[in-house]
Motif scaffolding. Structure first.
Motif, PDB file in Angstrom:
ATOM      1  N   GLY A   1       0.854  -1.189   0.000  1.00 17.65           N
ATOM      2  CA  GLY A   1       0.000   0.000   0.000  1.00 17.65           C
ATOM      3  C   GLY A   1       0.888   1.237   0.000  1.00 17.65           C
ATOM      4  O   GLY A   1       1.710   1.402   0.902  1.00 17.65           O
TER       5      GLY A   1
ATOM      6  N   ILE B   1       0.917   5.004   0.548  1.00 19.36           N
ATOM      7  CA  ILE B   1      -0.018   5.943   1.187  1.00 19.36           C
ATOM      8  C   ILE B   1       0.662   7.278   1.467  1.00 19.36           C
ATOM      9  O   ILE B   1       1.892   7.388   1.467  1.00 19.36           O
ATOM     10  CB  ILE B   1      -0.581   5.365   2.501  1.00 19.36           C
ATOM     11  CG1 ILE B   1       0.543   5.151   3.523  1.00 19.36           C
ATOM     12  CG2 ILE B   1      -1.331   4.068   2.259  1.00 19.36           C
ATOM     13  CD1 ILE B   1       0.058   4.963   4.930  1.00 19.36           C
TER      14      ILE B   1
ATOM     15  N   LYS C   1       2.375  10.317  -4.742  1.00 17.59           N
ATOM     16  CA  LYS C   1       2.106   8.883  -4.932  1.00 17.59           C
ATOM     17  C   LYS C   1       1.938   8.546  -6.418  1.00 17.59           C
ATOM     18  O   LYS C   1       2.562   7.611  -6.926  1.00 17.59           O
ATOM     19  CB  LYS C   1       0.855   8.471  -4.147  1.00 17.59           C
ATOM     20  CG  LYS C   1       0.981   8.712  -2.645  1.00 17.59           C
ATOM     21  CD  LYS C   1      -0.234   8.293  -1.871  1.00 17.59           C
ATOM     22  CE  LYS C   1      -1.499   9.038  -2.241  1.00 17.59           C
ATOM     23  NZ  LYS C   1      -1.463  10.466  -1.930  1.00 17.59           N
TER      24      LYS C   1
ATOM     25  N   GLU D   1      -5.756   4.226  -6.963  1.00 21.11           N
ATOM     26  CA  GLU D   1      -7.113   4.475  -6.474  1.00 21.11           C
ATOM     27  C   GLU D   1      -8.164   3.690  -7.271  1.00 21.11           C
ATOM     28  O   GLU D   1      -9.079   4.275  -7.856  1.00 21.11           O
ATOM     29  CB  GLU D   1      -7.410   5.985  -6.510  1.00 21.11           C
ATOM     30  CG  GLU D   1      -6.398   6.783  -5.699  1.00 21.11           C
ATOM     31  CD  GLU D   1      -6.935   8.098  -5.185  1.00 21.11           C
ATOM     32  OE1 GLU D   1      -8.087   8.127  -4.758  1.00 21.11           O
ATOM     33  OE2 GLU D   1      -6.186   9.079  -5.203  1.00 21.11           O
TER      34      GLU D   1
ATOM     35  N   ILE E   1      -2.376   2.310  -4.520  1.00 24.82           N
ATOM     36  CA  ILE E   1      -2.616   3.626  -3.910  1.00 24.82           C
ATOM     37  C   ILE E   1      -4.095   3.684  -3.559  1.00 24.82           C
ATOM     38  O   ILE E   1      -4.951   3.431  -4.416  1.00 24.82           O
ATOM     39  CB  ILE E   1      -2.278   4.779  -4.884  1.00 24.82           C
ATOM     40  CG1 ILE E   1      -0.787   4.798  -5.223  1.00 24.82           C
ATOM     41  CG2 ILE E   1      -2.697   6.127  -4.288  1.00 24.82           C
ATOM     42  CD1 ILE E   1      -0.422   5.810  -6.301  1.00 24.82           C
ATOM     43  N   SER E   2      -4.408   4.002  -2.310  1.00 21.69           N
ATOM     44  CA  SER E   2      -5.817   4.122  -1.922  1.00 21.69           C
ATOM     45  C   SER E   2      -5.932   4.921  -0.626  1.00 21.69           C
ATOM     46  O   SER E   2      -5.055   4.864   0.224  1.00 21.69           O
ATOM     47  CB  SER E   2      -6.436   2.734  -1.738  1.00 21.69           C
ATOM     48  OG  SER E   2      -7.803   2.849  -1.373  1.00 21.69           O
ATOM     49  N   HIS E   3      -7.051   5.671  -0.517  1.00 22.87           N
ATOM     50  CA  HIS E   3      -7.373   6.366   0.738  1.00 22.87           C
ATOM     51  C   HIS E   3      -8.525   5.653   1.454  1.00 22.87           C
ATOM     52  O   HIS E   3      -9.039   6.157   2.453  1.00 22.87           O
ATOM     53  CB  HIS E   3      -7.754   7.822   0.461  1.00 22.87           C
ATOM     54  CG  HIS E   3      -6.641   8.641  -0.114  1.00 22.87           C
ATOM     55  ND1 HIS E   3      -5.484   8.901   0.573  1.00 22.87           N
ATOM     56  CD2 HIS E   3      -6.494   9.240  -1.321  1.00 22.87           C
ATOM     57  CE1 HIS E   3      -4.671   9.642  -0.179  1.00 22.87           C
ATOM     58  NE2 HIS E   3      -5.268   9.845  -1.327  1.00 22.87           N
TER      59      HIS E   3
ATOM     60  N   LEU F   1      -7.757  -1.002   2.176  1.00 21.74           N
ATOM     61  CA  LEU F   1      -6.309  -1.175   2.332  1.00 21.74           C
ATOM     62  C   LEU F   1      -5.997  -2.257   3.366  1.00 21.74           C
ATOM     63  O   LEU F   1      -5.193  -3.160   3.120  1.00 21.74           O
ATOM     64  CB  LEU F   1      -5.680   0.139   2.801  1.00 21.74           C
ATOM     65  CG  LEU F   1      -5.104   1.099   1.768  1.00 21.74           C
ATOM     66  CD1 LEU F   1      -4.663   2.374   2.465  1.00 21.74           C
ATOM     67  CD2 LEU F   1      -3.943   0.506   0.999  1.00 21.74           C
TER      68      LEU F   1
ATOM     69  N   ILE G   1       3.435  -1.462   3.948  1.00 20.30           N
ATOM     70  CA  ILE G   1       3.086  -0.051   3.708  1.00 20.30           C
ATOM     71  C   ILE G   1       4.356   0.713   3.347  1.00 20.30           C
ATOM     72  O   ILE G   1       5.397   0.550   3.986  1.00 20.30           O
ATOM     73  CB  ILE G   1       2.462   0.591   4.978  1.00 20.30           C
ATOM     74  CG1 ILE G   1       1.015   0.118   5.188  1.00 20.30           C
ATOM     75  CG2 ILE G   1       2.513   2.113   4.919  1.00 20.30           C
ATOM     76  CD1 ILE G   1      -0.034   0.816   4.368  1.00 20.30           C
TER      77      ILE G   1
ATOM     78  N   HIS H   1       5.124   4.721   3.165  1.00 19.32           N
ATOM     79  CA  HIS H   1       4.509   6.004   3.512  1.00 19.32           C
ATOM     80  C   HIS H   1       5.306   7.145   2.884  1.00 19.32           C
ATOM     81  O   HIS H   1       6.509   7.262   3.117  1.00 19.32           O
ATOM     82  CB  HIS H   1       4.475   6.143   5.038  1.00 19.32           C
ATOM     83  CG  HIS H   1       3.817   7.392   5.505  1.00 19.32           C
ATOM     84  ND1 HIS H   1       4.293   8.153   6.550  1.00 19.32           N
ATOM     85  CD2 HIS H   1       2.703   8.034   5.069  1.00 19.32           C
ATOM     86  CE1 HIS H   1       3.497   9.189   6.747  1.00 19.32           C
ATOM     87  NE2 HIS H   1       2.531   9.144   5.855  1.00 19.32           N
TER      88      HIS H   1
ATOM     89  N   TYR I   1      -2.490  -1.153   7.326  1.00 22.70           N
ATOM     90  CA  TYR I   1      -2.558   0.276   7.637  1.00 22.70           C
ATOM     91  C   TYR I   1      -2.657   0.518   9.145  1.00 22.70           C
ATOM     92  O   TYR I   1      -2.011   1.425   9.685  1.00 22.70           O
ATOM     93  CB  TYR I   1      -3.752   0.915   6.916  1.00 22.70           C
ATOM     94  CG  TYR I   1      -3.838   2.413   7.119  1.00 22.70           C
ATOM     95  CD1 TYR I   1      -3.162   3.292   6.287  1.00 22.70           C
ATOM     96  CD2 TYR I   1      -4.596   2.952   8.170  1.00 22.70           C
ATOM     97  CE1 TYR I   1      -3.229   4.667   6.486  1.00 22.70           C
ATOM     98  CE2 TYR I   1      -4.664   4.324   8.376  1.00 22.70           C
ATOM     99  CZ  TYR I   1      -3.980   5.174   7.529  1.00 22.70           C
ATOM    100  OH  TYR I   1      -4.043   6.523   7.730  1.00 22.70           O
TER     101      TYR I   1
ATOM    102  N   ASP J   1      -7.642  12.570   0.881  1.00 24.97           N
ATOM    103  CA  ASP J   1      -6.873  11.811   1.860  1.00 24.97           C
ATOM    104  C   ASP J   1      -7.662  11.678   3.162  1.00 24.97           C
ATOM    105  O   ASP J   1      -8.751  12.245   3.312  1.00 24.97           O
ATOM    106  CB  ASP J   1      -5.493  12.444   2.091  1.00 24.97           C
ATOM    107  CG  ASP J   1      -5.561  13.899   2.508  1.00 24.97           C
ATOM    108  OD1 ASP J   1      -6.439  14.236   3.326  1.00 24.97           O
ATOM    109  OD2 ASP J   1      -4.745  14.709   2.029  1.00 24.97           O
TER     110      ASP J   1
END
Length: 517
Positions: free
Chosen positions: A33, A35, A42, A188, A215-217, A222, A229, A231, A244, A472
């Motif tokens: 992931g 993030i 990203k 996303e 990539i995801s919010h 996630l 991860i 970051h 996460y 985000d």
């Protein structure tokens, strides 16, 4: 062995640094992931590793013969192509091999025995490749993925440019999965997807044997599919093991430890500086003062990262509307053909209503029909008295060559430059973002510019079409708080139950009246 190695990567846009000497590795079977807050880089990272963008410095090295599939949040589908054609284009390299095989057949008739042996050998290799890649059941494969993603319900012969945002995402995702790349890069992917197909994608990724970068919010999504991860924050890229929630646990501990060490060091620095200032002039204490000064000079000073501006969304409220926001009488929505049965609906002042249901069944069309952007096929919409409407579209419309300042000024020409800058800053945009053209901003930053227009307009009814896409975690939480406190009415399209469940007064399931189910 690493599938992807990124070393000493540095990149920026103008005077805005995105990455500074970062490294990254992707190992077999890792589900990563990627993030970070909006605008941290990203999507830029994805574009660099796929070769769409050249880094200022550093190296990107893929393992040999690795096929990479990339689902880009800004992908555009070609006008005139049908869904079926886009999905079948996943096998374009196989169709080229078939064409080459047919050319070899034609060459056989005139070839001498030596040449014929070479042609037959190449022919056999191509035939084997086609068999191994299920070339002769491509249509079946296309049908299978279409059914899994609900594209068969739309019709595979529909022009892709007529699709909704969620349907376009499904087509691009379907094409990517049919290509069966060794590595998936997903930017996303849950944006615009309905709940059913987010669950389907979740199952698919959990069973996926190869590596992927996501990539995801969407935090629940996630948490359910990743095991590593990375970051992105303040031009750095940091690796964490786990999902996460585990990352947040470790990140908060590290942050608290750094802040504690910073405070202790600052206290020590102040004490040393005070001692030097008081004693350097005296002959008897000069040597001690010089010793402490040397200690100060050699000290590795801890610096805390600058806090990112947190957005503040406070909607300006107009006078109260009449009792009814809108009423519909036998309303049939659609374009060339009906998307709904005749609808008789009503929304009263203070209602906060969510429209839910699968992609393409007419949620956005209903929203646009209510505010008069689309004429109904039958029936009518009666709007209430004293309505001050605020509309948030799925995607930003119009030219994106304006700077953020120009974009807000166009909407509020009476604002001073200070007021424009202040309004954008409250939405979590930095000075560099504010002075940039809208087109160079990330999807989340563009969404904040659009929200800036909305919160500074006096409204008593908000019509919001997927407002959480691209935002985000901080921005999403702040928007949720603002909508809970908003005293006007809300009509919201959203697939994230945990976003709206605290403030929604009603949920309308559009599949109950859609003709597309």
């Amino acid at each position: 062995m690493s599938i992807l190695n990124v070393e000493n990567l540095t990149h920026g846009f103008g005077d805005r640094a995105i990455f500074n000497n970062v490294s990254f590795r992707l190992l077999k079977g890792e589900h990563i992931g990627l993030i970070g807050a909006n605008g941290e880089g990203k999507s830029t990272f994805m574009n660099i590793v796929t070769g769409k963008l050249m880094p200022d410095e550093g190296t990107v090295q893929w393992a040999k013969n690795v096929r990479v599939g990339y689902l880009d949040q800004h992908s555009v589908l070609e006008k005139g192509m049908t869904i079926r054609e886009v999905l079948k284009s996943a096998f374009s390299y196989l169709f080229e091999l078939e064409k080459k095989m047919n050319d070899l057949c034609n060459q056989m008739a005139d070839a001498d025995s030596d040449t014929l042996m070479g042609i037959m050998e190449e022919f056999g290799t191509i035939q084997e490749t086609l068999d191994n890649n299920n070339f002769y059941i491509i249509d079946t494969k296309v049908e299978e993925i279409s059914h899994a993603l609900g594209l068969d319900a739309i019709g595979l012969d529909m022009d892709v440019t007529e699709l909704s945002g969620g349907q376009r995402t499904k087509v691009l995702l379907g094409k990517l999965l049919l290509e069966k790349p060794d590595i998936l890069l997903l930017d996303e992917p849950t944006n615009y997807l309905d709940t059913i197909h987010i669950e389907w994608l979740k199952r698919y990724l959990n069973e996926y044997e190869n590596a992927f970068i996501l990539i995801s919010h969407d935090i629940p999504f996630l948490n359910s599919v990743i095991n590593i991860i990375y970051h992105v924050e303040n031009t750095e890229l940091t690796r964490y093991a786990g999902n996460y929630d585990k990352f947040m646990e470790v990140y908060e501990i590290k942050k608290a430890q750094l802040e504690s060490a910073y405070k202790r060091q600052q206290q020590e620095i102040n004490e040393l500086q005070d001692f030097v200032a008081r004693n350097k002039a005296r002959v008897s204490t000069r040597n001690m003062a010089m010793s402490r000064q040397k200690k100060l000079d050699k000290m590795d000073v801890i610096e805390l990262a600058k806090e990112k501006p947190k957005p503040e969304f406070n909607f300006r409220e107009a006078r109260a509307a009449g009792r009814y926001i809108f009423q519909t009488e036998h309303l049939v929505i659609g374009y060339d053909e009906p998307l709904s049965k005749p609808l008789t609906l009503a929304m009263e002042r203070g209602d906060k209503i969510v429209l839910k249901g699968a992609n393409g069944i007419g949620k956005t069309t209903l929203l646009k029909s209510i505010i008069g952007l689309i004429s109904p096929l039958e029936g009518k919409v009666i709007l209430g008295d004293y309505l001050f409407k605020g509309y948030f579209e799925q995607e930003m419309s119009g030219a994106k060559n304006n700077t953020c300042i120009e974009e807000i000024w166009r909407e509020f020409p009476s604002y001073s430059q200070y007021e424009v800058r202040s309004a954008l800053a409250k939405c979590g945009l930095t000075t560099k973002h504010i002075e940039s053209q809208v087109r160079v901003l990330s999807g989340g930053e563009q969404a904040k510019v659009r929200l800036c227009k909305l919160i500074n307009k006096e409204t008593n009814i908000l019509l919001l079409d997927e407002p959480t896409n691209h935002l985000d975690v901080d921005a999403k939480d702040e928007l949720k708080r603002a909508l809970k406190e908003y005293r006007g009415s809300i009509l919201l399209i959203c697939h994230e139950t945990d976003f709206y469940e605290d403030f929604a007064t009603k949920v309308w399931d559009c599949s109950n009246w859609s003709t597309k189910i």
